[in-house]
Design a protein around this motif. Structure first.
Motif, mmCIF file in Angstrom:
data_model
loop_
_atom_site.group_PDB
_atom_site.id
_atom_site.type_symbol
_atom_site.label_atom_id
_atom_site.label_comp_id
_atom_site.label_asym_id
_atom_site.label_seq_id
_atom_site.Cartn_x
_atom_site.Cartn_y
_atom_site.Cartn_z
ATOM 1 N N GLN A 42 0.806 -1.216 0.000
ATOM 2 C CA GLN A 42 0.000 0.000 0.000
ATOM 3 C C GLN A 42 0.843 1.273 0.000
ATOM 4 O O GLN A 42 0.353 2.335 -0.394
ATOM 5 N N PRO A 102 3.009 3.771 -4.929
ATOM 6 C CA PRO A 102 1.938 4.428 -5.704
ATOM 7 C C PRO A 102 1.553 3.689 -6.982
ATOM 8 O O PRO A 102 1.592 4.239 -8.083
ATOM 9 N N TRP A 103 1.205 2.424 -6.858
ATOM 10 C CA TRP A 103 0.646 1.697 -7.997
ATOM 11 C C TRP A 103 -0.811 1.387 -7.710
ATOM 12 O O TRP A 103 -1.292 1.535 -6.586
ATOM 13 N N ASN A 104 -1.525 0.958 -8.726
ATOM 14 C CA ASN A 104 -2.926 0.592 -8.555
ATOM 15 C C ASN A 104 -3.022 -0.894 -8.259
ATOM 16 O O ASN A 104 -2.425 -1.714 -8.962
ATOM 17 N N LEU A 105 -3.782 -1.236 -7.235
ATOM 18 C CA LEU A 105 -4.015 -2.639 -6.904
ATOM 19 C C LEU A 105 -5.160 -3.152 -7.781
ATOM 20 O O LEU A 105 -6.286 -2.676 -7.684
ATOM 21 N N ILE A 106 -4.834 -4.117 -8.654
ATOM 22 C CA ILE A 106 -5.800 -4.606 -9.644
ATOM 23 C C ILE A 106 -6.560 -5.823 -9.128
ATOM 24 O O ILE A 106 -7.781 -5.897 -9.220
ATOM 25 N N GLU A 107 -5.839 -6.793 -8.580
ATOM 26 C CA GLU A 107 -6.464 -8.010 -8.065
ATOM 27 C C GLU A 107 -5.751 -8.431 -6.786
ATOM 28 O O GLU A 107 -4.523 -8.314 -6.685
ATOM 29 N N VAL A 111 -0.697 -5.689 -9.642
ATOM 30 C CA VAL A 111 -0.656 -4.228 -9.573
ATOM 31 C C VAL A 111 -0.376 -3.655 -10.963
ATOM 32 O O VAL A 111 0.126 -4.350 -11.851
ATOM 33 N N GLN A 112 -0.694 -2.377 -11.134
ATOM 34 C CA GLN A 112 -0.370 -1.667 -12.377
ATOM 35 C C GLN A 112 0.200 -0.319 -12.031
ATOM 36 O O GLN A 112 -0.309 0.384 -11.157
ATOM 37 N N LYS A 113 1.262 0.065 -12.725
ATOM 38 C CA LYS A 113 1.932 1.336 -12.489
ATOM 39 C C LYS A 113 1.251 2.456 -13.270
ATOM 40 O O LYS A 113 0.993 2.288 -14.462
#
Length: 447
Positions: free
Chosen positions: A400, A403-408, A445-447
């Motif tokens: 957490q 600063p990436w997006n948590l996808i699954e 995750v995705q950046k």
């Protein structure tokens, strides 16, 4: 003269009152009164198999093993067509008391009643047959177990290989060990291939993405399969001894291998479309630093795939797997023990509750493991530098903080319940109660 039907009605009402009182007493944890009620019922109606089951459950809860076994066996005698869980529970109690022959029979009945019995029933039965040198029957049970829990197929194949070794069937043993390695590789890589097909494959062909496996399997077997999915670079890093010159046996034209610390990568920022990490996060000394490096070398819009098991705060976070025990026993020149996956070789969460000396005593005195093997297991669990002993909440916080997006997010196995008694002990020792059911995870995750 009293009416017979009236007497029967009065008996039924009295028995129901006793059952209601027993149920209430159990809810209030007044087990002695509940037991007295059940015994009174059996004095009136000695053929009530269901009451023997209730007594068995209470005695089992109180860890009065002999009395629990007697009650369960009486229930089965009165009514053999019991649910499979009764046979499963009785088999486990018989095994604890080292009544192995009886336990084998009861486990077989449990499986006959319910072929989808929990994996530990098959595992315990296979181990008992193995101990009694009924090798062909043990292998047959292990093969059924593979069909039931394919994700554990590699570890089970190692047990089959150990049996062939005992029988001096060395070619068969070698084939079983090789199959174990292949299964483990395929299980890991199939996860990634499915992910690539979901997030990267488009109408444009061929696929051209650059991939980093940060902490790759040291023979290169996984990366060869992964390299078939793209024309881009497929790079593997590892810090194991002899990597890559001596350990890598498989490679493809677009594979690259580097001896490199996953926490201190030398690649430029934004070098890869996809960074993967399979069964690495439990090993790196500082998962937060490792994840930060993975983030740094991802391209904007790129993905990270992190899958690992076990987590230290989970049921088997000690990370002492059957193949490790078997291999170490062979190195020590001793007979490999029948190491169990059901939480009895090292009790589930035992590594969190036992001190090192308590663990050593348990392995030697309770499990009767060779002292040298028990010493190795104790040192690996508590002092070895191969696992980092981070709790789930610590690793999750590290994810957490980036600063990436948590996808699954997929916890595995998320349905493993901590027994109330164990949960209370964990809470008293650690002051938290919400980490322990999460034994592994896959996070995308995705950046």
């Amino acid at each position: 003269m009293l009416n017979v039907e009236l007497l029967k009605t009065l008996d039924r009402e009295y028995v129901q009152q006793l059952i209601n009182l027993a149920n209430k007493c159990r809810q209030e944890e007044d087990l002695s009164t509940a037991i007295a009620c059940y015994r009174r019922i059996l004095w009136l109606q000695p053929q009530r198999a269901s009451i023997y089951l209730q007594l068995g459950n209470i005695f089992n809860q109180q860890q009065q093993v002999e009395r629990a076994m007697e009650a369960y066996q009486q229930a089965i005698t009165l009514q053999p067509a019991q649910p499979a869980w009764v046979y499963q529970t009785l088999g486990k109690l018989l095994q604890q008391q080292q009544h192995d022959t009886e336990a084998i029979s009861v486990y077989q009945q449990a499986i006959a009643l319910d072929p989808q019995s929990p994996a530990w029933v098959y595992h315990n039965l296979g181990n008992l047959l193995n101990q009694q040198e009924q090798y062909d029957r043990a292998i047959a049970i292990y093969q059924q177990l593979i069909e039931l829990v394919p994700h554990n197929a590699a570890e089970i194949q190692i047990k089959i290989g150990d049996i062939f070794t005992k029988q001096a069937k060395f070619f068969a043993a070698k084939a079983a060990y090789e199959k174990a390695r292949t299964l483990r590789t395929l299980l890991n890589i199939n996860q990634i291939i499915r992910f690539i097909h979901k997030y990267f494959v488009t109408d444009v062909s061929p696929l051209n993405i650059d991939i980093l496996d940060n902490g790759c399997e040291p023979t290169g077997r996984q990366l060869v399969l992964l390299a078939e999915q793209t024309q881009g670079r497929v790079v593997g890093t590892n810090v194991c001894w002899g990597f890559p010159d001596q350990s890598v046996k498989h490679r493809r034209f677009n594979n690259e291998f580097y001896w490199m610390d996953g926490q201190n990568l030398t690649f430029s920022n934004g070098s890869f479309n996809l960074v993967i990490s399979l069964n690495v996060l439990e090993h790196v000394p500082n998962p937060a630093k490792y994840l930060q490096e993975c983030f740094r070398v991802m391209r904007p819009g790129g993905f990270g795939y992190f899958s690992w098991y076990p987590i230290w705060s989970g049921a088997t976070g000690h990370h002492v797997h059957p193949d490790m025990v078997s291999r170490t026993a062979q190195q020590l020149g001793i007979k490999p023990p029948n190491y169990s996956l059901d939480g009895s070789s090292i009790p589930r969460w035992g590594h969190l509750l036992f001190s090192p000396s308590e663990m050593l005593s348990f392995l030697i005195e309770e499990k009767q493991y060779d002292p040298a093997l028990a010493e190795w297991m104790k040192d690996y669990i508590y002092y070895g530098n191969n696992i980092n002993r981070w709790f789930w909440r610590d690793v999750w916080q590290a994810f957490q903080n980036i600063p990436w997006n948590l996808i699954e997010i997929d916890h595995r196995p998320g349905n493993l319940q901590v027994e109330p008694k164990i949960l209370k002990q964990l809470l008293e020792k650690y002051g938290i109660s919400d980490d322990f059911q999460i034994c592994g995870a896959t996070i995308i995750v995705q950046k």
